[in-house]
Design an enzyme around this catalytic site. Structure first.
Site, mmCIF file in Angstrom:
data_model
loop_
_atom_site.group_PDB
_atom_site.id
_atom_site.type_symbol
_atom_site.label_atom_id
_atom_site.label_comp_id
_atom_site.label_asym_id
_atom_site.label_seq_id
_atom_site.Cartn_x
_atom_site.Cartn_y
_atom_site.Cartn_z
ATOM 1 N N ASP C 4 54.993 51.787 49.640
ATOM 2 C CA ASP C 4 56.215 51.066 49.271
ATOM 3 C C ASP C 4 55.902 49.568 49.358
ATOM 4 O O ASP C 4 55.794 48.997 50.447
ATOM 5 C CB ASP C 4 57.356 51.435 50.230
ATOM 6 C CG ASP C 4 58.631 50.653 49.898
ATOM 7 O OD1 ASP C 4 58.566 49.689 49.107
ATOM 8 O OD2 ASP C 4 59.695 51.009 50.444
ATOM 9 N N TYR C 100 65.700 38.251 36.162
ATOM 10 C CA TYR C 100 64.333 38.773 36.257
ATOM 11 C C TYR C 100 63.322 37.684 35.867
ATOM 12 O O TYR C 100 62.277 37.529 36.506
ATOM 13 C CB TYR C 100 64.246 39.960 35.296
ATOM 14 C CG TYR C 100 62.891 40.568 35.025
ATOM 15 C CD1 TYR C 100 62.255 41.365 35.974
ATOM 16 C CD2 TYR C 100 62.269 40.392 33.790
ATOM 17 C CE1 TYR C 100 61.026 41.962 35.692
ATOM 18 C CE2 TYR C 100 61.048 40.990 33.507
ATOM 19 C CZ TYR C 100 60.427 41.769 34.455
ATOM 20 O OH TYR C 100 59.226 42.359 34.185
ATOM 21 N N LYS C 104 59.308 36.136 37.361
ATOM 22 C CA LYS C 104 58.037 36.097 36.642
ATOM 23 C C LYS C 104 57.530 34.661 36.503
ATOM 24 O O LYS C 104 56.314 34.423 36.498
ATOM 25 C CB LYS C 104 58.186 36.767 35.270
ATOM 26 C CG LYS C 104 58.453 38.269 35.375
ATOM 27 C CD LYS C 104 57.389 38.993 36.219
ATOM 28 C CE LYS C 104 57.468 40.497 36.156
ATOM 29 N NZ LYS C 104 56.430 41.154 36.982
ATOM 30 N N VAL C 135 57.637 47.559 27.265
ATOM 31 C CA VAL C 135 56.676 48.662 27.242
ATOM 32 C C VAL C 135 57.445 49.990 27.321
ATOM 33 O O VAL C 135 58.414 50.108 28.068
ATOM 34 C CB VAL C 135 55.694 48.569 28.436
ATOM 35 C CG1 VAL C 135 54.645 49.683 28.345
ATOM 36 C CG2 VAL C 135 55.020 47.211 28.488
#
Lengths: 188, 188, 188, 188
Positions: C4, C100, C104, C135
């Site tokens: 994890d 998000y 990044k 993806v």
């Protein structure tokens, strides 16, 4: 086939010859480029324009003629590969590439604009920008100090060719948009 | 004083006249620019070059002559303000500025290069890039649909002037490197 | 080996086990990541932190432990591959990735900082950032509408794997710094 | 009003008190931030998280609560000003800010995402990011060598305040998206 890329007529006549002899152009790699090592404060306008002629305007013309050649044959795919430089990612403190960097930033933005347009048309023509660091070429050796040319500080031409091959050999629906690569101890 | 900025000789003669009449140039604001609304796929090279002449090459010449004028009088400060556009931060999907955006990316990189060089020399000449969104000018109104010109979607010339004033009026050792401003509902 | 990644102790114990069983880690690919589709205006802080835990903090820990493992064995090479996303290049208007994207961007800046540090030490440990578009994974299919998953709009996992392989298989002194790839009609 | 910004409950209770005493918050300036001078290779995760708590998560919470406060009073305007750093524009070779820079890159992307969302809703709430170079504050003096603090290499707090004032005092429909400013000889 030889061609002075700073002369639009020569580019056009090269595309004409290719059309007659081979049918057309599907893939172009705009690899030609020149850095005249000008700084922004004193670089002459005529040398500056020479860099834009080759680094920007020739790449635009070749890109446009390639797409034209693809589409006049009713094809839907092809590939425009524009060679930029690692310098486009950051304006470096070292002035030796200060007047050159803007030409590569312009080429990057052109390539991005083109990509958006080709997608809007739903073509499958791909666009790739490759940003290499210093490459060990005869021209670079002529311009610079010989002791820069160890593997830690500069690429070999084959390294850049491998990036081109990687982009070209991706499956048809995969667009490798950008590759940046450089020698491990390149100063960028 | 009138000057066709696409003609280097006219720029040079303008600087000569200013030298004779006023002593020299301390501050330049490279505000002139043109967007001919070309897309990357089909935009003609001659129109493209017209944009580079004004948006890039004229700004380079004016910047260089301003610095020369400052330094030949043994002064150590002055200010180069280059007008870019909000489009330089992101290549937009909308193609109306695709061929224009690269000229502003080039100008940005030039301004950054110049800044590094002036700092290395330890001068206090400042450089600022201002990136406005759409501005309500007679030229823009002529180019576009009238209903774009509400306060929510475009700046007034005074808004850009306020940014110039802010950069100029900062204390001498403070360099306002970049200001990006646009109407609240501009699409960028 | 299961781990994890949001639990630092589990990462550390995984590296310990690898050390005992295999000697150490030379290459890491920080591929794990999560997008909880939060917008910036209303996204809950606890969900936001979950994304940072996996997308940023786990990647930092794994990168640091990999370098430690390389250097405690007195090796000089290795490779850190961090998986970013095409979203890091432009903050997109579409809000589904707004919370998000910053994770990044942080990962990109971390990877760049690490690269500078490794070069300063003159190691040959390489760093690569890969920025794929959407993806076609089971997770993505669960999150989204099924009709998004045609080859024109999303990559296959193999396409990303090919980018990893390209970076890893470059000659030892060649650092592939960045690869951005996406499906030809991906909306970025 | 005192508030430990790393504790969400304290931020929430501060907003509650402001609501009771003053009606609500229209403008926030997320100025708090911390650089613990960690490098990417060895910086401890717990110190890294401390920086994210203040530089990213607190700014997110304050931004969200400000917008909530504006909208629950049925107002349509207000202003979120997030304080970034010149380091967000380029990952610098100097490692003293390597672990700090990613926090500011995250904050920048958050601010951009928020701006898109607020525009989509057609609110007139404005967002501004300010990226100053080194500022002469007691904290910075405590952290660093005293001889760095000359006007040529660092800003005064008033210089940053002037940027905030400039953004706030623009006409209501003008969004000053970004200001980057630094001392003329700052090393960025």
């Amino acid at each position: 086939m030889k061609c002075d890329l700073t002369k639009t007529e020569e580019i056009e006549s090269m595309f004409q010859k290719i059309k007659e002899q081979l049918g057309g152009v599907d893939v172009c790699v705009n690899n030609a480029g020149v850095d005249l090592f000008l700084d922004c404060k004193t670089g002459s306008l005529s040398d500056t324009k020479t860099m834009y002629e080759l680094n920007v305007f020739a790449a635009i013309t070749v890109s446009q003629l390639t797409i034209q050649s693809i589409q006049e044959r009713n094809l839907n795919d092809g590939h425009i590969i524009n060679m930029s430089s690692v310098c486009e990612s950051t304006v470096h403190e070292d002035s030796s590439c200060h007047m050159y960097t803007p030409t590569k930033c312009a080429l990057k933005a052109f390539t991005e604009g083109l990509r958006h347009e080709l997608r809007k048309e739903k073509t499958k023509i791909r666009t790739t920008m490759i940003s290499p660091g210093l490459v060990d070429t005869p021209q670079a050796r002529a311009d610079m100090d010989d002791n820069l040319f160890c593997p830690e500080t500069c690429l070999q031409p084959d390294d850049v060719a491998a990036a081109v091959t990687f982009a070209l050999s991706a499956p048809p629906c995969v667009n490798v948009r950008h590759i940046c690569l450089h020698a491990i101890h390149d100063s960028f």
